[in-house]
Design a protein around this motif. Structure first.
Motif, short mmCIF file in Angstrom:
data_model
loop_
_atom_site.label_atom_id
_atom_site.label_comp_id
_atom_site.label_asym_id
_atom_site.label_seq_id
_atom_site.Cartn_x
_atom_site.Cartn_y
_atom_site.Cartn_z
N ALA A 225 6.54 -12.49 5.09
CA ALA A 225 6.89 -13.31 3.94
C ALA A 225 7.07 -12.47 2.68
CB ALA A 225 5.83 -14.38 3.71
N LEU A 226 6.24 -11.44 2.51
CA LEU A 226 6.38 -10.58 1.35
C LEU A 226 7.69 -9.79 1.43
CD1 LEU A 226 5.02 -9.78 -1.28
CD2 LEU A 226 3.84 -7.95 -0.06
N TYR A 227 8.04 -9.37 2.61
CA TYR A 227 9.32 -8.67 2.82
C TYR A 227 10.49 -9.57 2.43
CZ TYR A 227 13.27 -6.60 5.32
OH TYR A 227 14.50 -6.08 5.66
N ALA A 228 10.38 -10.87 2.78
CA ALA A 228 11.46 -11.81 2.51
C ALA A 228 11.44 -12.35 1.08
CB ALA A 228 11.36 -12.99 3.48
N GLY B 34 3.30 -5.89 15.37
CA GLY B 34 3.42 -6.08 16.81
C GLY B 34 4.81 -5.69 17.29
N ASP B 35 4.95 -5.55 18.60
CA ASP B 35 6.24 -5.18 19.21
C ASP B 35 6.79 -3.87 18.64
OD1 ASP B 35 6.30 -7.47 20.85
OD2 ASP B 35 7.18 -8.66 19.23
N GLY B 36 5.88 -2.97 18.22
CA GLY B 36 6.30 -1.67 17.75
C GLY B 36 6.88 -1.65 16.35
N LEU B 37 6.76 -2.75 15.58
CA LEU B 37 7.36 -2.83 14.26
C LEU B 37 6.30 -2.82 13.16
CD1 LEU B 37 10.10 -5.54 14.89
CD2 LEU B 37 10.42 -3.06 14.73
N TYR B 38 6.64 -2.20 12.01
CA TYR B 38 5.75 -2.08 10.87
C TYR B 38 6.48 -2.53 9.61
CZ TYR B 38 3.19 1.02 14.04
OH TYR B 38 2.52 1.55 15.12
N TYR B 39 5.74 -3.24 8.73
CA TYR B 39 6.30 -3.58 7.43
C TYR B 39 5.67 -2.70 6.38
CZ TYR B 39 6.44 -5.72 2.83
OH TYR B 39 6.56 -5.90 1.48
N GLY B 40 6.49 -1.91 5.71
CA GLY B 40 6.06 -1.09 4.59
C GLY B 40 6.85 -1.48 3.36
N HIS B 41 6.17 -1.78 2.26
CA HIS B 41 6.86 -2.21 1.05
C HIS B 41 7.70 -1.06 0.50
CE1 HIS B 41 7.61 -4.83 -2.29
NE2 HIS B 41 7.14 -3.96 -3.17
N MET C 65 10.17 0.19 2.29
CA MET C 65 10.86 0.69 3.47
C MET C 65 11.40 -0.43 4.34
SD MET C 65 8.87 4.02 4.91
CE MET C 65 8.72 5.51 3.95
N GLY C 66 10.78 -1.59 4.24
CA GLY C 66 11.20 -2.71 5.07
C GLY C 66 10.48 -2.74 6.40
N ASP D 158 11.73 -10.90 -1.82
CA ASP D 158 12.57 -10.17 -2.79
C ASP D 158 11.75 -9.43 -3.84
OD1 ASP D 158 15.14 -9.31 -3.47
OD2 ASP D 158 15.34 -10.80 -5.05
N ALA D 159 10.44 -9.31 -3.63
CA ALA D 159 9.63 -8.44 -4.50
C ALA D 159 10.08 -6.99 -4.27
CB ALA D 159 8.16 -8.58 -4.17
N LYS D 160 10.19 -6.21 -5.34
CA LYS D 160 10.74 -4.87 -5.25
C LYS D 160 9.64 -3.81 -5.21
CE LYS D 160 14.85 -6.57 -5.57
NZ LYS D 160 15.68 -6.72 -4.34
N PHE D 161 10.03 -2.64 -4.74
CA PHE D 161 9.14 -1.48 -4.83
C PHE D 161 9.25 -0.90 -6.22
CE2 PHE D 161 8.24 3.01 -4.77
CZ PHE D 161 7.07 3.08 -4.06
N ALA D 162 8.09 -0.57 -6.83
CA ALA D 162 8.07 0.07 -8.14
C ALA D 162 6.81 0.90 -8.26
CB ALA D 162 8.12 -0.97 -9.27
N VAL D 163 6.94 2.08 -8.83
CA VAL D 163 5.75 2.90 -9.10
C VAL D 163 4.97 2.22 -10.22
CG1 VAL D 163 6.85 5.02 -8.33
CG2 VAL D 163 7.05 4.35 -10.72
N PHE D 164 3.72 2.65 -10.40
CA PHE D 164 2.83 1.97 -11.34
C PHE D 164 3.41 1.88 -12.76
CE2 PHE D 164 -0.49 3.43 -8.24
CZ PHE D 164 -0.84 2.16 -7.80
N LYS D 165 4.06 2.95 -13.22
CA LYS D 165 4.56 2.94 -14.60
C LYS D 165 5.71 1.95 -14.78
CE LYS D 165 7.84 6.79 -14.12
NZ LYS D 165 8.23 8.12 -14.65
N ASN D 166 6.32 1.54 -13.67
CA ASN D 166 7.44 0.60 -13.75
C ASN D 166 7.12 -0.76 -13.13
OD1 ASN D 166 9.14 2.57 -14.95
ND2 ASN D 166 9.65 3.39 -12.93
#
Length: 280
Positions: free
Chosen positions: A59-62, A193-200, A202-203, A64-72
């Motif tokens: 759900a977090l992947y879907a 599961g099923d060999g898949l990982y969610y990384g914010h 990276m997807g 539309d929250a973006k990746f941002a470093v702390f300063k941004n």
């Protein structure tokens, strides 16, 4: 193997499990390691938390929250206040459940890095399993930043010895990351599961895809590959289960007019954001 105090392990068959939950059970049954549970309910709770963590990661992947470093980093200031170091503090008067749910509802208003994403994922899973009234009492004064600022989930880090279960939080380390982009020194991810990982940022990818993405962000000329470490993080499932099954009975009353939750836990009275007083 699975060992449940005072219960024949075959009683697991009486639980209503999803395919993913049954796969986790079968994986643990076949393991040389011993996985001990104080009750059948404790096992069932862990399985439900793992399922909720997988669902929260997707759900977090879907969202539309973006990746941002702390300063941004950025957040919806209707519910959260961004602190000077890039974290998010829940605004006064906002229910924790409302604040967490807004991240998934209005993800385009948020930007944060991968460790914060994992904390948000785990809070969402906990909210799903415990339900909002209990969550709003026990998870007050939320502050989202990274692992160092969390305590109320009672996170545990354990060596997995090649046994990673869906719902675990893993870490891909990039030892030769480019110093100009320290945010890519590694990636926290939920194993789906099923060999898949969610990384914010990276997807959703297999481990090989996450490693390949990190390898693109190494020191130029480096041949030292990123890799999946041998540790996983997950909440203390039994601690969370006891929040709703404690001998100190949780009594919740809702004031629909003012939108305030009042609860009594043992001898203490709480509102949705504050402990009010001791009451016998």
């Amino acid at each position: 193997m699975i060992v449940i105090t005072g219960v024949d392990v075959e009683q697991i068959n009486t639980l209503q499990l999803t395919d993913v939950e049954r796969d986790i059970v079968n994986q643990k049954k076949k393991s040389e390691r011993v996985y001990r549970y104080v009750s059948l309910e404790a096992l069932d709770f862990e399985l439900k938390m793992r399922t909720a963590t997988i669902d929260a990661g997707k759900a977090l992947y879907a969202s539309d929250a973006k990746f941002a470093v702390f300063k941004n980093s950025r957040c919806n200031d209707q519910f959260w206040t961004r602190t000077d170091n890039g974290g998010f503090r829940l605004n006064s008067g906002i229910r924790p459940s409302v604040g967490i749910n807004d991240i998934f509802k209005n993800g385009q208003l948020y930007g944060f890095e991968c460790a914060t994403a994992m904390i948000i994922t785990l809070y969402k899973a906990t909210l799903t399993v415990l339900k909002k009234d209990i969550f709003d009492v026990y998870f007050q004064d939320l502050y989202l930043r990274d692992w160092n600022y969390d305590s109320d989930l009672q996170l545990k880090m354990v060596e997995h010895n090649n046994e990673v279960f869906p719902g675990d939080i893993v870490y891909f380390k990039n030892p030769d990351h480019n110093p100009a982009t320290p945010e890519w020194q590694g990636e926290n991810a939920v194993y789906l599961g099923d060999g898949l990982y969610y990384g914010h940022g990276m997807g959703i990818k297999p481990a090989e895809g996450s490693i390949a993405s990190l390898n693109k962000r190494r020191i130029p000329g480096s041949t030292t590959s990123a890799y999946l470490t041998d540790e996983v993080v997950h909440p203390d499932f039994e601690y969370l289960r006891k929040l709703s099954t404690s001998r100190n009975r949780l009594i919740v009353e809702k004031n629909d007019t003012e939108g305030v939750i009042v609860a009594r836990i043992g001898t203490h009275m709480y509102t949705s954001n504050h402990k009010v007083s001791g009451i016998s």
